[in-house]
Every structure is written in C-alpha cells, then in structure tokens.
Design a protein around this motif. Structure first.
Motif, PDB file in Angstrom:
ATOM      1  N   ASN A 163     -13.695  78.781  67.153  1.00 21.89           N
ATOM      2  CA  ASN A 163     -12.584  77.863  67.388  1.00 21.89           C
ATOM      3  C   ASN A 163     -11.618  78.404  68.443  1.00 21.89           C
ATOM      4  OD1 ASN A 163     -10.919  75.517  66.772  1.00 21.89           O
ATOM      5  ND2 ASN A 163      -9.550  76.922  65.710  1.00 21.89           N
ATOM      6  N   GLU A 166     -12.961  77.858  71.881  1.00 21.61           N
ATOM      7  CA  GLU A 166     -12.771  76.442  72.249  1.00 21.61           C
ATOM      8  C   GLU A 166     -11.327  76.204  72.688  1.00 21.61           C
ATOM      9  OE1 GLU A 166     -14.013  74.303  68.803  1.00 21.61           O
ATOM     10  OE2 GLU A 166     -16.161  74.636  69.170  1.00 21.61           O
ATOM     11  N   LYS A 167     -10.388  76.862  72.003  1.00 21.26           N
ATOM     12  CA  LYS A 167      -8.977  76.736  72.364  1.00 21.26           C
ATOM     13  C   LYS A 167      -8.703  77.236  73.779  1.00 21.26           C
ATOM     14  CE  LYS A 167      -6.297  76.857  68.052  1.00 21.26           C
ATOM     15  NZ  LYS A 167      -5.271  77.634  67.301  1.00 21.26           N
ATOM     16  N   ASP A 170      -8.709  74.653  76.194  1.00 22.64           N
ATOM     17  CA  ASP A 170      -7.749  73.570  75.956  1.00 22.64           C
ATOM     18  C   ASP A 170      -6.403  73.949  76.569  1.00 22.64           C
ATOM     19  OD1 ASP A 170      -5.818  71.801  74.861  1.00 22.64           O
ATOM     20  OD2 ASP A 170      -7.076  71.442  73.100  1.00 22.64           O
ATOM     21  N   ASP A 172      -3.523  72.748  76.204  1.00 20.03           N
ATOM     22  CA  ASP A 172      -2.409  72.745  75.257  1.00 20.03           C
ATOM     23  C   ASP A 172      -2.398  73.963  74.345  1.00 20.03           C
ATOM     24  OD1 ASP A 172      -1.477  70.324  76.203  1.00 20.03           O
ATOM     25  OD2 ASP A 172      -2.629  69.148  74.754  1.00 20.03           O
ATOM     26  N   LEU A 173      -3.568  74.549  74.112  1.00 20.58           N
ATOM     27  CA  LEU A 173      -3.679  75.547  73.046  1.00 20.58           C
ATOM     28  C   LEU A 173      -4.142  76.933  73.492  1.00 20.58           C
ATOM     29  CD1 LEU A 173      -5.386  73.258  70.377  1.00 20.58           C
ATOM     30  CD2 LEU A 173      -2.953  73.792  70.571  1.00 20.58           C
ATOM     31  N   SER A 174      -4.489  77.103  74.775  1.00 21.74           N
ATOM     32  CA  SER A 174      -5.042  78.392  75.210  1.00 21.74           C
ATOM     33  C   SER A 174      -4.085  79.552  74.953  1.00 21.74           C
ATOM     34  CB  SER A 174      -5.418  78.342  76.696  1.00 21.74           C
ATOM     35  OG  SER A 174      -4.281  78.052  77.494  1.00 21.74           O
ATOM     36  N   ASN A 307       2.876  69.527  73.676  1.00 28.03           N
ATOM     37  CA  ASN A 307       1.619  69.625  74.441  1.00 28.03           C
ATOM     38  C   ASN A 307       1.902  69.886  75.920  1.00 28.03           C
ATOM     39  OD1 ASN A 307       2.523  67.098  75.207  1.00 28.03           O
ATOM     40  ND2 ASN A 307       0.682  65.995  74.582  1.00 28.03           N
ATOM     41  N   SER A 332      -1.104  73.401  66.689  1.00 27.22           N
ATOM     42  CA  SER A 332      -2.078  72.352  67.021  1.00 27.22           C
ATOM     43  C   SER A 332      -2.017  71.177  66.041  1.00 27.22           C
ATOM     44  CB  SER A 332      -3.498  72.920  67.050  1.00 27.22           C
ATOM     45  OG  SER A 332      -3.845  73.490  65.805  1.00 27.22           O
ATOM     46  N   LYS A 336      -1.453  67.081  66.930  1.00 30.49           N
ATOM     47  CA  LYS A 336      -2.313  66.014  66.404  1.00 30.49           C
ATOM     48  C   LYS A 336      -1.494  64.981  65.641  1.00 30.49           C
ATOM     49  CE  LYS A 336      -6.467  65.202  63.618  1.00 30.49           C
ATOM     50  NZ  LYS A 336      -5.889  64.052  62.911  1.00 30.49           N
TER      51      LYS A 336
END
Length: 347
Positions: A163, A166-167, A170, A172-174, A307, A332, A336
């Motif tokens: 996960n 994958e971030k 992203d 927004d989330l790196s 974000n 995160s 959402k």
C-alpha cells in the motif's frame, strides 16, 4: 561525600545539554526527509553525535555515582564511537532496576529490540568510518566504511508495504510514506533514549545525575508508550522555521460560501466519533469539498489543503506540513470522506 569539581561539573552539564539539542535536531531533520530532500547525512551526523555524547555523559555520571570519581581518559577512549559498545557498557555496569513495571519494558527493549540494534549499528558505522565513504572510494582507501545510506534505505524498505508503494505514485499521499518511515524510526529512538533517561528520573544515578541531566531526562524520560511518535520535532530545525506556512484564516465570506454555495459540501467530524487512528492534534475538524474536486480541512478557524489539488489551487499547506497533524498518521480517509460528500448529496 565526594563532589565533582566545578569545571568538570559544568563540562558534563554542557555535554547533556548538547546531546539533547543534537538528538532533537536529528529527529527534526529525519522528519524533514521527503521526495525533494534526501539529505540523510545531516540526521546521521546529528544523531550519531547526539547518542554518543549522551551515553558517554551517562557513563561519566554513573561511574561517579558508583565509584565516587569520574572515569579517566583511557577508559572513555577505549569505548570509542561505537554506539552498541557504549550501550552494552551501560547495560552491563550502570543500568539499575528501579522496581517498577516500566523497568522491565525498558530493559527488554534496549537489550533485545532488533530494530534498535540495526539502527545503532548504522549510526555507529557512520560515526566511525562512513562519514567519509565517498572520499574513501575516491582515494582507494583500503579501510573503507560501509555505505550507511544504503543500509538505511534497506531498513526503510522493511517498514513499507504494498500500500505504501502505491501511495508513492499518488500525488496526494506520497508525502505520507516518508512520514511513516521517520515515524517508525523515531519511535524506536524515543524508546531507547527514554529508557536511559528514566534511570536519571528514578535517581538510579543519584541526585547528582538528576541535576546534571534535568533537561534531557524530563523531556525524554517522561515519554511512555502512549506518547511515542507523537511529537513534531521539525520546529527545532532552521529549514522548517524559515519556511513560511501557507494557511488561510477563515472570513465571514468563507462561512457564507460554506453554508449557501451548493458546490461547497462540508461536514464536522469529532475525534470522539471517529472510528480509527485520529491524525489531527485538534479534537474537532471540518472537512470540505469544493466543486467535487478541491478538498480542504478547517482546524481552529484556519483552512489547510487535504488533497494536492486544493494545495495547488489555494496555495495552502497540508495539515502535516503545517504541524496540525501527527506525522506518520494518514489523512487519506479524510480525503475520501471529503470527496464522498458529493456522492451523499446525489442520494
């Protein structure tokens, strides 16, 4: 009763104060590591020096408490710059049971935790030889140190999961991936330094030890399981202090927009009502999604970007960078929830 002569007492006091500053700065620089800043040399230098000085000051104080005199130069020099060796010296000769359940937790951790051993080894190697790893390569030095940055990155990889990778992809989330790494590492180091600091608090090294280590002992020695990983040390660093924090103080117009503009969806969320790891320091926030795209969070009357889209459009800091959210705790779920406010509206 023996006394430490003034000049030596104040030198020892200065070592405790210096180590305290180096350790906190090192933690702050670890928290500054991100996609745009991979300058590991600085936190390595600060932490290897900070831990070495703290443990040597600890040993000097403990030796005085046990033998009525300070150690000689030969004794301390023999211990060198090896953090593991210094810790073993403390455990074997100067680590005392203060007859509370916390001692067993502390003792087990400093003696058995594999992550601590691995991290101290890396910092030790850095302090002994690896600071000049590149010059050793350049000059064909036969006694070349290990590549501590590579060892550190290998350790970081043990923290990450699918996960997290994958971030990293992203926008927004790196940043949360780097925060997770520093969060986990700082927890290990906080447990380590607090376990040693509690020896001073519970007077295992005498009244003199408590006096000498007052700052470090109370700052770290009062940290327990519920406290580890919660502190933002970045405000100790020049880089963080000099970076202007882009936040927006809400106005009456903002409140009118939130209440009457059909393209602005918002929701108040309280910590007490949230099921999960609450990432914010404040106990109550308001999430908002504007025109189904830009997500912000309001904390104590100020807006922050949830974000990357909102960060770019409104030039706002995210809550982590602004020091309003706990580093290592993901936001995160709140991104959402903010985006989902548009879905709720359709039903």
């Amino acid at each position: 009763m023996p006394e430490i002569e003034n000049i030596k007492y104040f030198a020892l006091l200065e070592e405790f104060e210096t180590s305290d500053k180096l350790i906190k700065l090192g933690f702050g620089e670890l928290q500054n590591i991100n996609l745009n800043n991979d300058f590991y040399f600085l936190p390595f230098q600060l932490l290897s020096q900070g831990f070495e000085r703290f443990m040597k000051a600890y040993i000097c104080t403990a030796h005085f408490h046990k033998h009525g005199k300070l150690p000689n130069f030969k004794y301390l020099r023999k211990l060198g710059h090896d953090l593991e060796k210094l810790l073993n010296e403390i455990i074997q000769n100067y680590y005392t049971n203060f007859n509370r359940p916390q001692f067993d937790l502390d003792n087990d951790f400093i003696q058995s935790d594999s992550d601590l051993k691995r991290l101290l080894f890396i910092l030790s190697e850095f302090g002994k030889l690896s600071r000049y790893h590149n010059f050793d390569l350049i000059t064909d030095n036969t006694k070349i140190g290990v590549d501590t940055k590579k060892l550190w990155e290998e350790f970081e990889n043990t923290i990450l999961n699918k996960n997290d990778y994958e971030k990293l992809m992203d926008f927004d989330l790196s940043h949360e991936v780097y925060q997770k790494i520093s969060h986990q590492i700082i927890i290990v180091f906080e447990k380590f330094i607090s376990a040693l600091s509690r020896q001073f608090i519970f007077k295992c090294l005498g009244q003199k030890g408590l006096q000498l280590s007052a700052t470090t002992a109370y700052d770290f020695g009062m940290l327990y399981e519920k406290d580890f990983g919660k502190k933002d040390y970045r405000n100790q660093t020049t880089k963080y202090q000099e970076t202007p924090k882009k936040v927006h103080k809400r106005t009456i117009i903002d409140e009118v927009q939130r209440n009457v503009n059909p393209d602005f969806k918002s929701k108040k969320i309280k910590k007490s009502e949230y099921d999960g790891g609450w990432p914010f320091y404040a106990d109550e926030i308001i999430i908002e999604c504007r025109q189904k795209h830009w997500c912000i969070v309001t904390i104590d009357g100020f807006d922050y970007a949830l974000n990357g889209s909102a960060k770019g459009r409104y030039k706002l800091e995210n809550p982590h960078d602004a020091g309003m959210a706990i580093l290592g705790k993901s936001i995160s779920d709140f991104i959402k929830m903010a985006l989902d406010l548009n879905i709720v509206e359709k039903h």
